[in-house]
Enzyme design. Structure first.
Site, PDB file in Angstrom:
ATOM      1  N   SER A  18       0.831  -1.214   0.000  1.00 55.69           N
ATOM      2  CA  SER A  18       0.000   0.000   0.000  1.00 55.69           C
ATOM      3  C   SER A  18       0.865   1.263   0.000  1.00 55.69           C
ATOM      4  O   SER A  18       0.478   2.274  -0.587  1.00 55.69           O
ATOM      5  CB  SER A  18      -0.974  -0.001   1.183  1.00 55.69           C
ATOM      6  OG  SER A  18      -0.294   0.136   2.400  1.00 55.69           O
ATOM      7  N   HIS A 116       8.494   3.198   9.204  1.00 55.24           N
ATOM      8  CA  HIS A 116       8.283   2.268  10.320  1.00 55.24           C
ATOM      9  C   HIS A 116       7.016   2.679  11.070  1.00 55.24           C
ATOM     10  O   HIS A 116       6.806   3.875  11.328  1.00 55.24           O
ATOM     11  CB  HIS A 116       9.491   2.309  11.262  1.00 55.24           C
ATOM     12  CG  HIS A 116       9.354   1.362  12.406  1.00 55.24           C
ATOM     13  ND1 HIS A 116       9.566   0.004  12.265  1.00 55.24           N
ATOM     14  CD2 HIS A 116       8.980   1.567  13.689  1.00 55.24           C
ATOM     15  CE1 HIS A 116       9.341  -0.595  13.425  1.00 55.24           C
ATOM     16  NE2 HIS A 116       8.978   0.332  14.304  1.00 55.24           N
TER      17      HIS A 116
HETATM   18  C1  GAR Z   1       3.921  -0.697   6.780  1.00 51.99           C
HETATM   19  O1  GAR Z   1       3.005  -0.462   7.829  1.00 51.99           O
HETATM   20  C2  GAR Z   1       5.317  -0.402   7.228  1.00 51.99           C
HETATM   21  O2  GAR Z   1       5.378   0.638   8.157  1.00 51.99           O
HETATM   22  C3  GAR Z   1       5.724  -1.695   7.847  1.00 51.99           C
HETATM   23  O3  GAR Z   1       5.199  -2.677   6.986  1.00 51.99           O
HETATM   24  C4  GAR Z   1       3.988  -2.210   6.454  1.00 51.99           C
HETATM   25  C5  GAR Z   1       3.984  -2.472   4.959  1.00 51.99           C
HETATM   26  O4  GAR Z   1       2.743  -2.208   4.415  1.00 51.99           O
HETATM   27  N1  GAR Z   1       7.151  -1.784   7.939  1.00 51.99           N
HETATM   28  C6  GAR Z   1       7.771  -2.289   9.000  1.00 51.99           C
HETATM   29  O5  GAR Z   1       7.194  -2.752   9.956  1.00 51.99           O
HETATM   30  C7  GAR Z   1       9.284  -2.254   8.893  1.00 51.99           C
HETATM   31  N2  GAR Z   1       9.878  -2.445  10.178  1.00 51.99           N
HETATM   32  P1  GAR Z   1       2.549  -2.114   2.841  1.00 51.99           P
HETATM   33  O6  GAR Z   1       3.177  -3.368   2.247  1.00 51.99           O
HETATM   34  O7  GAR Z   1       1.065  -2.078   2.663  1.00 51.99           O
HETATM   35  O8  GAR Z   1       3.234  -0.859   2.373  1.00 51.99           O
END
Ligand code: GAR
Length: 211
Positions: A18, A116
């Site tokens: 996303s 993060h």
């Molecule tokens: C996001 O919430 C990001 O902050 C987190 O993974 C998710 C990915 O969502 N990242 C971490 O936790 C890194 N330590 P997405 O694939 O929908 O962008």
């Protein structure tokens, strides 16, 4: 109008994508000076790859090798080769669930950014929204930071605060944090591409993102 060439970036992600979608949409609709050359995932079935292909952006699954939390040496060489071949100047991590170390991070020192889902330095590592709930904080949020050798320890570029509400579950809190992420990350990556952010050691100027 700024006529400098767009910043050539790669987006690395392991999941839903996303944040990648928000960035790709912002590049298009707000004409950010960014060229998304490549998306790489360590997970073959990750939706981020589908989102990239749908937008005609080159997307590769590159196996991470035998470790659980980082890339092995051969995988890292394969990631570097793909980044070089695509002429990438800057790496945007968007839910990439492996720690970058070694040659890849050295080559791109100061040129890797991550988002993060907490107000760092609180709650680094996995499931940061759950850590925040379990701890009982009343405010959490998201942080955009440069990546260094540590886990979620690099210089902070921008943060956005989100209240923890009575009755929040891990799902509802994570969803509100992610809404903030999708707003904040494209703004910060755009500011980086326009070279508006100055970094001196841990201290950064040019963008706060606070609300
Ligand atoms: C996001 O919430 C990001 O902050 C987190 O993974 C998710 C990915 O969502 N990242 C971490 O936790 C890194 N330590 P997405 O694939 O929908 O962008």
């Amino acid at each position: 109008m700024d006529q400098s060439p767009p910043l050539r970036i790669a987006v690395l992600g392991s999941g839903r994508g996303s944040n990648f979608v928000a960035l790709a949409e912002a590049v298009r609709s707000r004409a950010l000076p960014i060229d998304i050359r490549l998306v790489i995932s360590d997970v073959e079935s990750a939706p981020i790859l589908i989102h990239a292909r749908y937008r005609d952006i080159q997307a590769h699954f590159i196996p991470p090798g035998g470790f659980r939390t980082k890339l092995d040496e051969a995988a890292e060489a394969a990631y570097l080769a793909a980044l070089d071949e695509a002429g990438v100047e800057f790496i945007v991590l968007a839910g990439f669930m492996r720690i970058l170390k070694g040659p890849l991070l050295h080559r791109f020192a100061g040129r890797v950014v991550n988002i993060h889902p907490s107000l760092l330095p609180a709650f680094p590592g996995l499931n940061a929204w759950q850590q925040a709930l379990d701890y009982g904080v009343k405010v959490t949020g998201c942080t955009v930071h440069l990546v260094d050798e540590g886990v979620d320890t690099g210089p902070i570029l921008a943060q956005r605060a989100i209240p923890v509400l009575d009755g929040d579950t891990a799902i509802s809190l994570h969803e509100r944090i992610q809404m903030a992420e999708r707003d904040l990350y494209p703004e910060v990556v755009g500011a980086l591409a326009r070279k508006e952010i100055q970094v001196r050691g841990r201290l950064t100027r040019g963008f706060s993102g606070g609300r």
